[in-house]
Motif scaffolding. Sequence first.
Motif, PDB file in Angstrom:
ATOM      1  N   GLN A 155     -13.220  32.598   0.348  1.00 32.72           N
ATOM      2  CA  GLN A 155     -13.040  33.419   1.536  1.00 32.72           C
ATOM      3  C   GLN A 155     -13.659  32.718   2.734  1.00 32.72           C
ATOM      4  OE1 GLN A 155     -14.476  37.462   1.179  1.00 32.72           O
ATOM      5  NE2 GLN A 155     -13.114  38.155   2.814  1.00 32.72           N
ATOM      6  N   ALA A 156     -12.806  32.388   3.691  1.00 34.64           N
ATOM      7  CA  ALA A 156     -13.251  31.777   4.936  1.00 34.64           C
ATOM      8  C   ALA A 156     -13.538  32.878   5.947  1.00 34.64           C
ATOM      9  CB  ALA A 156     -12.177  30.834   5.461  1.00 34.64           C
ATOM     10  N   PRO A 157     -14.363  32.598   6.960  1.00 36.79           N
ATOM     11  CA  PRO A 157     -14.687  33.623   7.969  1.00 36.79           C
ATOM     12  C   PRO A 157     -13.433  34.195   8.618  1.00 36.79           C
ATOM     13  CG  PRO A 157     -16.138  31.738   8.200  1.00 36.79           C
ATOM     14  CD  PRO A 157     -15.097  31.351   7.189  1.00 36.79           C
ATOM     15  N   GLY A 158     -13.360  35.508   8.655  1.00 34.01           N
ATOM     16  CA  GLY A 158     -12.236  36.181   9.295  1.00 34.01           C
ATOM     17  C   GLY A 158     -10.960  36.202   8.491  1.00 34.01           C
ATOM     18  N   LYS A 159     -11.002  35.705   7.262  1.00 37.47           N
ATOM     19  CA  LYS A 159      -9.806  35.664   6.426  1.00 37.47           C
ATOM     20  C   LYS A 159     -10.016  36.452   5.149  1.00 37.47           C
ATOM     21  CE  LYS A 159      -8.064  31.225   8.073  1.00 37.47           C
ATOM     22  NZ  LYS A 159      -7.535  29.887   7.664  1.00 37.47           N
ATOM     23  N   GLU A 160      -8.912  36.788   4.492  1.00 39.98           N
ATOM     24  CA  GLU A 160      -8.997  37.489   3.229  1.00 39.98           C
ATOM     25  C   GLU A 160      -9.382  36.520   2.111  1.00 39.98           C
ATOM     26  OE1 GLU A 160      -5.718  41.051   4.003  1.00 39.98           O
ATOM     27  OE2 GLU A 160      -5.365  39.525   2.466  1.00 39.98           O
ATOM     28  N   ARG A 161      -9.940  37.080   1.049  1.00 41.41           N
ATOM     29  CA  ARG A 161     -10.263  36.267  -0.110  1.00 41.41           C
ATOM     30  C   ARG A 161      -8.965  35.775  -0.738  1.00 41.41           C
ATOM     31  NH1 ARG A 161     -15.074  38.387  -3.857  1.00 41.41           N
ATOM     32  NH2 ARG A 161     -15.850  38.592  -1.720  1.00 41.41           N
ATOM     33  N   GLU A 162      -8.910  34.487  -1.046  1.00 41.46           N
ATOM     34  CA  GLU A 162      -7.683  33.920  -1.590  1.00 41.46           C
ATOM     35  C   GLU A 162      -7.927  33.215  -2.916  1.00 41.46           C
ATOM     36  OE1 GLU A 162      -5.916  30.868   0.842  1.00 41.46           O
ATOM     37  OE2 GLU A 162      -7.780  29.728   1.001  1.00 41.46           O
ATOM     38  N   PHE A 163      -6.876  33.171  -3.694  1.00 38.28           N
ATOM     39  CA  PHE A 163      -6.912  32.549  -5.013  1.00 38.28           C
ATOM     40  C   PHE A 163      -7.025  31.038  -4.911  1.00 38.28           C
ATOM     41  CE2 PHE A 163      -5.962  31.864  -9.370  1.00 38.28           C
ATOM     42  CZ  PHE A 163      -5.028  30.832  -9.445  1.00 38.28           C
ATOM     43  N   VAL A 164      -7.829  30.452  -5.817  1.00 37.54           N
ATOM     44  CA  VAL A 164      -7.972  29.004  -5.884  1.00 37.54           C
ATOM     45  C   VAL A 164      -7.453  28.483  -7.223  1.00 37.54           C
ATOM     46  CG1 VAL A 164      -9.607  27.090  -5.894  1.00 37.54           C
ATOM     47  CG2 VAL A 164      -9.942  29.011  -4.305  1.00 37.54           C
ATOM     48  N   ALA A 165      -8.026  28.963  -8.316  1.00 39.80           N
ATOM     49  CA  ALA A 165      -7.650  28.479  -9.640  1.00 39.80           C
ATOM     50  C   ALA A 165      -8.066  29.495 -10.693  1.00 39.80           C
ATOM     51  CB  ALA A 165      -8.307  27.132  -9.929  1.00 39.80           C
ATOM     52  N   ALA A 166      -7.416  29.441 -11.850  1.00 40.50           N
ATOM     53  CA  ALA A 166      -7.760  30.351 -12.938  1.00 40.50           C
ATOM     54  C   ALA A 166      -7.290  29.773 -14.265  1.00 40.50           C
ATOM     55  CB  ALA A 166      -7.135  31.729 -12.721  1.00 40.50           C
ATOM     56  N   ARG A 167      -7.850  30.302 -15.321  1.00 43.56           N
ATOM     57  CA  ARG A 167      -7.411  29.935 -16.657  1.00 43.56           C
ATOM     58  C   ARG A 167      -7.824  31.031 -17.619  1.00 43.56           C
ATOM     59  NH1 ARG A 167      -9.516  24.952 -19.273  1.00 43.56           N
ATOM     60  NH2 ARG A 167      -8.700  26.060 -21.079  1.00 43.56           N
ATOM     61  N   ARG A 168      -7.137  31.060 -18.783  1.00 43.66           N
ATOM     62  CA  ARG A 168      -7.561  31.947 -19.849  1.00 43.66           C
ATOM     63  C   ARG A 168      -8.808  31.373 -20.487  1.00 43.66           C
ATOM     64  NH1 ARG A 168      -5.078  36.641 -18.805  1.00 43.66           N
ATOM     65  NH2 ARG A 168      -2.869  36.263 -18.316  1.00 43.66           N
ATOM     66  N   TRP A 169      -9.821  32.205 -20.768  1.00 44.32           N
ATOM     67  CA  TRP A 169     -11.064  31.693 -21.316  1.00 44.32           C
ATOM     68  C   TRP A 169     -10.834  31.083 -22.702  1.00 44.32           C
ATOM     69  CZ3 TRP A 169     -15.395  30.021 -19.679  1.00 44.32           C
ATOM     70  CH2 TRP A 169     -16.469  29.828 -20.547  1.00 44.32           C
ATOM     71  N   SER A 170      -9.937  31.637 -23.474  1.00 43.60           N
ATOM     72  CA  SER A 170      -9.696  31.164 -24.842  1.00 43.60           C
ATOM     73  C   SER A 170      -8.878  29.886 -24.886  1.00 43.60           C
ATOM     74  CB  SER A 170      -8.982  32.247 -25.652  1.00 43.60           C
ATOM     75  OG  SER A 170      -7.740  32.562 -25.057  1.00 43.60           O
ATOM     76  N   GLY A 171      -8.299  29.478 -23.775  1.00 40.22           N
ATOM     77  CA  GLY A 171      -7.489  28.262 -23.746  1.00 40.22           C
ATOM     78  C   GLY A 171      -6.147  28.515 -23.112  1.00 40.22           C
ATOM     79  N   GLY A 172      -5.242  27.561 -23.220  1.00 47.24           N
ATOM     80  CA  GLY A 172      -3.923  27.760 -22.636  1.00 47.24           C
ATOM     81  C   GLY A 172      -3.811  27.194 -21.238  1.00 47.24           C
ATOM     82  N   ARG A 173      -2.801  27.638 -20.518  1.00 45.72           N
ATOM     83  CA  ARG A 173      -2.486  27.028 -19.238  1.00 45.72           C
ATOM     84  C   ARG A 173      -3.502  27.373 -18.168  1.00 45.72           C
ATOM     85  NH1 ARG A 173       2.481  29.491 -15.907  1.00 45.72           N
ATOM     86  NH2 ARG A 173       1.408  28.229 -14.345  1.00 45.72           N
ATOM     87  N   THR A 174      -3.500  26.532 -17.148  1.00 45.82           N
ATOM     88  CA  THR A 174      -4.305  26.786 -15.963  1.00 45.82           C
ATOM     89  C   THR A 174      -3.387  27.119 -14.800  1.00 45.82           C
ATOM     90  OG1 THR A 174      -4.302  24.410 -15.506  1.00 45.82           O
ATOM     91  CG2 THR A 174      -6.209  25.291 -16.686  1.00 45.82           C
ATOM     92  N   TYR A 175      -3.932  27.771 -13.811  1.00 46.70           N
ATOM     93  CA  TYR A 175      -3.174  28.203 -12.644  1.00 46.70           C
ATOM     94  C   TYR A 175      -3.899  27.699 -11.399  1.00 46.70           C
ATOM     95  CZ  TYR A 175      -1.377  31.590 -16.061  1.00 46.70           C
ATOM     96  OH  TYR A 175      -0.822  32.183 -17.168  1.00 46.70           O
ATOM     97  N   TYR A 176      -3.150  27.168 -10.463  1.00 44.70           N
ATOM     98  CA  TYR A 176      -3.735  26.660  -9.234  1.00 44.70           C
ATOM     99  C   TYR A 176      -2.952  27.162  -8.030  1.00 44.70           C
ATOM    100  CZ  TYR A 176      -6.407  23.356 -12.054  1.00 44.70           C
ATOM    101  OH  TYR A 176      -7.267  22.789 -12.966  1.00 44.70           O
ATOM    102  N   ALA A 177      -3.667  27.318  -6.925  1.00 41.23           N
ATOM    103  CA  ALA A 177      -3.003  27.621  -5.668  1.00 41.23           C
ATOM    104  C   ALA A 177      -2.237  26.397  -5.194  1.00 41.23           C
ATOM    105  CB  ALA A 177      -4.028  28.035  -4.617  1.00 41.23           C
ATOM    106  N   ASP A 178      -1.180  26.615  -4.486  1.00 40.76           N
ATOM    107  CA  ASP A 178      -0.338  25.504  -4.045  1.00 40.76           C
ATOM    108  C   ASP A 178      -1.105  24.505  -3.178  1.00 40.76           C
ATOM    109  OD1 ASP A 178       2.631  27.571  -3.644  1.00 40.76           O
ATOM    110  OD2 ASP A 178       1.773  26.579  -5.399  1.00 40.76           O
ATOM    111  N   PHE A 179      -2.093  24.980  -2.410  1.00 39.81           N
ATOM    112  CA  PHE A 179      -2.771  24.065  -1.504  1.00 39.81           C
ATOM    113  C   PHE A 179      -3.688  23.086  -2.239  1.00 39.81           C
ATOM    114  CE2 PHE A 179      -6.926  25.889  -1.851  1.00 39.81           C
ATOM    115  CZ  PHE A 179      -6.765  27.257  -1.974  1.00 39.81           C
ATOM    116  N   MET A 180      -3.874  23.299  -3.577  1.00 45.36           N
ATOM    117  CA  MET A 180      -4.744  22.418  -4.326  1.00 45.36           C
ATOM    118  C   MET A 180      -4.220  20.987  -4.332  1.00 45.36           C
ATOM    119  SD  MET A 180      -7.239  24.196  -5.442  1.00 45.36           S
ATOM    120  CE  MET A 180      -7.112  24.908  -3.811  1.00 45.36           C
ATOM    121  N   LYS A 181      -2.921  20.845  -4.540  1.00 45.00           N
ATOM    122  CA  LYS A 181      -2.266  19.536  -4.552  1.00 45.00           C
ATOM    123  C   LYS A 181      -3.058  18.521  -5.367  1.00 45.00           C
ATOM    124  CE  LYS A 181       0.068  20.304  -0.196  1.00 45.00           C
ATOM    125  NZ  LYS A 181       1.433  19.970  -0.222  1.00 45.00           N
TER     126      LYS A 181
END
Length: 125
Positions: free
Chosen positions: A39-65
Motif C-alpha cells: 500500500q502506497a500513500p493515498g492508494k488502496e492496498r494492492e496484490f503483489v504475490a501469493a501461493r498455496r502454503w502446501s505447494g502448487g502454483r504461485t500468483y503474481y501481479a502483472d507489474f512484477m515482470k
Amino acid sequence: QVQLVDAGGGLVQTGGSLRLSCTASGGAFNTGAVGWFRQAPGKEREFVAARRWSGGRTYYADFMKDRFSISRDVANSALYLQMNSLKPEDTAVYYCATGNPIVSTIRTTGGYRYWGQGTQVTVSS
C-alpha cells in the motif's frame, strides 16, 4: 492466537534488492494460502504475490515482470518476498497475509484473514 510479523523493509536505491520476511505463530501457515500486498500513500492496498502454503502454483501481479519472487520455509513457518530491480514506484508498506482464499479471491484483500503489521520499503531515485 495467530500472529504474523513482517520484517526486512528499508531504504534502497533504484535497481537494488530487498528480501522481506514474514514469520507466523499459532499455526497460521498450516493451511490455506499466503500472500504479499502493498500500500502506497493515498492508494488502496494492492496484490503483489501469493501461493498455496502446501505447494502448487504461485500468483503474481502483472507489474512484477519477473522482478519479485515469493517463497516459503515450511520448517521455520516463514514466508519471503525477494524483490530485485526495485523502482521508485515500488515504494510502499508491504504486508504479508494468510487465509483460505479460493482461486477467484487469492489476489484480493478479502481473501485473507490474518495480516502482518507491515514493513516500509522505500526506493530512492
